[in-house]
Design an enzyme around this catalytic site. Structure first.
Site, PDB file in Angstrom:
ATOM      1  N   SER A 183       3.732  50.794  14.163  1.00 13.24           N
ATOM      2  CA  SER A 183       2.345  50.359  13.985  1.00 13.24           C
ATOM      3  C   SER A 183       1.387  51.477  13.623  1.00 13.24           C
ATOM      4  O   SER A 183       0.392  51.239  12.947  1.00 13.24           O
ATOM      5  CB  SER A 183       1.855  49.644  15.250  1.00 13.24           C
ATOM      6  OG  SER A 183       2.014  50.469  16.384  1.00 13.24           O
ATOM      7  N   HIS A 211       4.448  44.039  12.325  1.00 15.24           N
ATOM      8  CA  HIS A 211       3.893  44.484  11.037  1.00 15.24           C
ATOM      9  C   HIS A 211       4.831  44.224   9.863  1.00 15.24           C
ATOM     10  O   HIS A 211       4.548  44.642   8.746  1.00 15.24           O
ATOM     11  CB  HIS A 211       3.540  45.974  11.094  1.00 15.24           C
ATOM     12  CG  HIS A 211       2.489  46.274  12.106  1.00 15.24           C
ATOM     13  ND1 HIS A 211       1.150  46.112  11.859  1.00 15.24           N
ATOM     14  CD2 HIS A 211       2.584  46.653  13.400  1.00 15.24           C
ATOM     15  CE1 HIS A 211       0.458  46.429  12.943  1.00 15.24           C
ATOM     16  NE2 HIS A 211       1.309  46.756  13.902  1.00 15.24           N
ATOM     17  N   LYS A 243      -1.449  39.311  12.705  1.00 14.11           N
ATOM     18  CA  LYS A 243      -1.529  40.349  11.679  1.00 14.11           C
ATOM     19  C   LYS A 243      -1.425  39.700  10.303  1.00 14.11           C
ATOM     20  O   LYS A 243      -2.379  39.089   9.866  1.00 14.11           O
ATOM     21  CB  LYS A 243      -0.514  41.433  11.987  1.00 14.11           C
ATOM     22  CG  LYS A 243      -1.062  42.238  13.173  1.00 14.11           C
ATOM     23  CD  LYS A 243      -0.111  43.045  13.961  1.00 14.11           C
ATOM     24  CE  LYS A 243      -0.889  43.697  15.105  1.00 14.11           C
ATOM     25  NZ  LYS A 243      -0.066  44.080  16.221  1.00 14.11           N
TER      26      LYS A 243
HETATM   27  C1  LIG Z   1      -0.134  44.365  17.569  1.00  8.65           C
HETATM   28  C2  LIG Z   1       1.218  44.620  18.111  1.00  8.65           C
HETATM   29  C3  LIG Z   1       1.673  43.963  19.251  1.00  8.65           C
HETATM   30  C4  LIG Z   1       0.773  43.135  20.114  1.00  8.65           C
HETATM   31  O1  LIG Z   1       0.510  41.900  19.537  1.00  8.65           O
HETATM   32  P1  LIG Z   1      -0.814  41.118  19.967  1.00  8.65           P
HETATM   33  O2  LIG Z   1      -0.568  39.736  19.527  1.00  8.65           O
HETATM   34  O3  LIG Z   1      -1.929  41.792  19.253  1.00  8.65           O
HETATM   35  O4  LIG Z   1      -0.924  41.243  21.461  1.00  8.65           O
HETATM   36  C5  LIG Z   1       2.987  44.149  19.620  1.00  8.65           C
HETATM   37  N1  LIG Z   1       3.796  44.974  18.945  1.00  8.65           N
HETATM   38  C6  LIG Z   1       3.386  45.640  17.857  1.00  8.65           C
HETATM   39  C7  LIG Z   1       4.335  46.542  17.137  1.00  8.65           C
HETATM   40  C8  LIG Z   1       2.075  45.499  17.417  1.00  8.65           C
HETATM   41  O5  LIG Z   1       1.646  46.187  16.374  1.00  8.65           O
END
Ligand SMILES: *Cc1c(COP(=O)(O)O)cnc(C)c1O
Length: 398
Positions: A183, A211, A243
């Site tokens: 991330s 991602h 995302k």
């Molecule tokens: C954003 C993210 C999460 C958390 O997801 P949310 O739905 O925002 O709580 C988990 N793992 C990774 C790699 C992320 O980038």
């Protein structure tokens, strides 16, 4: 008088320490969003920090689906899934996600954070081992700590390091968990090699594809599909809806037995209110668009190529990433903060990522690209980056 330390005073002292180190996080209120444009403190800024990679968050079909269900069903689901919160919209979304990722079943969670806590808490117990990449997302690491298993981390992307960690506990039940796309770095995990290692070692492989889903693979099915790995090789797949899908929430996909086990045992699934059904309907529309509108991925990829090529011409030391996350490593936190502030003065919002989110000495600008950007936006950002006093430092070996 009690001799007990005050919790609130201790917390305030920690905040003051952050402030002194110039590492205090600042909450900013965005007044309006329109595609890649944000309104902040009365100024229009071009955003390069959203994770809405495909530009679906404001898509009319998502909005229409959301409104249609909200009109009929209201807003809140009213209860946890296992009481009376599980609606037709959730069931339809789970089925679409299972089909997209090529797995028997999928289970919705309220957030990715909760999904990662839930999976690890359900699978792992005291005496087990959980092996993770050092740069995994915070919630994967937190999930392992809460699970009771021993957490063993390996250097970033280091398959031999992962093998050593597994070998150090050769008779323990083992989960190896990794981000598919990292991330804060944007690079991809060596999934094929990790899968081979897990098969050989009898460890279970879990991939967090927050991602990768929507962005990688022919129909956007994510990094696991792009690596050509089967459900047997990656039995636990987690991804988020907040995302590239432009919504909110998350899911775990896998065998029917895995999903039934999570439904019975994962506390962050059981003891929380189901996501609003209107949101599930919007996410279903997003899945359909992400699968079929491959031009969004093509446009994003062309922006990524344009940005990297332009950066190379300017001598900007971008980190090695082929994804929508294109970090520029600047080293110390003050330099990264100053760079973000300078970009903001020029009309761009880019986030400075500083410790403890990234290791000390590895503060960076985390630049994210989206299908909502125009080519000229990418060029304008490059022009602004060229004016930075520091053009990045070579990526260290973690
Ligand atoms: C954003 C993210 C999460 C958390 O997801 P949310 O739905 O925002 O709580 C988990 N793992 C990774 C790699 C992320 O980038």
């Amino acid at each position: 008088m009690s001799l007990r330390p005050s919790l609130l005073a201790r917390l305030a002292a920690r905040t003051a320490e952050r402030e002194q180190a110039n590492l205090r996080r600042r909450l900013r209120t965005i007044d309006h969003v329109d595609g890649p444009w944000l309104e902040l403190d009365g100024k229009q800024l071009l955003s390069f920090c959203s994770n809405d990679y495909l530009g679906l968050a404001q898509h009319p079909q998502l909005i229409a689906a959301f409104k249609r269900v909200a009109d009929d069903e209201g807003v809140g689901s009213g209860s946890a899934h296992l009481i009376c919160g599980h609606r037709a919209e959730h069931a339809a979304l789970e089925q679409a996600l299972a089909e997209w990722t090529g797995r028997e079943r999928a289970l919705l969670f309220s957030t990715g954070y909760m999904a990662n806590l839930g999976v690890q808490q359900a699978l792992l117990s005291d005496g087990d081992v959980c092996v993770q990449d050092k740069l995994n997302h915070a919630c994967l690491l937190d999930g392992a700590k809460l699970s009771g298993a021993e957490l063993k981390r390996y250097p970033h992307g280091d398959v031999a390091g992962a093998a050593r960690q597994l070998a150090s506990r050769s008779t323990a039940a083992a989960l190896l968990a990794t981000d598919g796309v990292f991330s804060m770095d944007g690079d991809m995990a060596p999934l094929r090699e990790l899968a081979t290692l897990c098969t050989r070692e009898g460890a279970t492989l879990m991939v967090d594809d927050a991602h990768g889903l929507g962005v990688l693979g022919d129909d956007g099915a994510g990094s696991v599909a792009a690596a050509g790995l089967s459900p047997r090789e990656v039995p636990v797949l987690m991804a988020t809806l907040g995302k590239a899908l432009g919504c909110h929430g998350a899911f775990v996909a896998g065998s029917a037995a895995l999903i039934e086990g999570l439904l019975q045992s994962a506390r962050p699934y059981i003891y929380t209110t189901a996501m609003p059904p209107a949101l599930a309907a919007a996410a279903l529309a997003a899945v359909q668009l992400a699968r079929t509108e491959s031009w969004r991925r093509e446009r994003l990829n062309s922006h990524i190529e344009r940005f990297r090529q332009g950066a190379a011409e300017l001598g900007l030391a971008l980190m090695p990433s082929s994804t929508a996350i294109q970090p520029l490593l600047l080293g110390d936190a003050d330099t990264a903060l100053a760079a973000a502030q300078m970009l903001e003065q020029h009309g761009f919002l880019v986030s400075a990522i500083r410790p403890p989110t990234v290791p000390a000495g590895q503060a960076r600008l985390r630049i994210t690209l989206s299908a909502t950007h125009e080519e000229e936006h990418v060029d304008q950002l490059l022009e602004a980056l060229a004016k930075l006093p520091q053009h990045g430092v070579p990526a260290p070996h973690v």
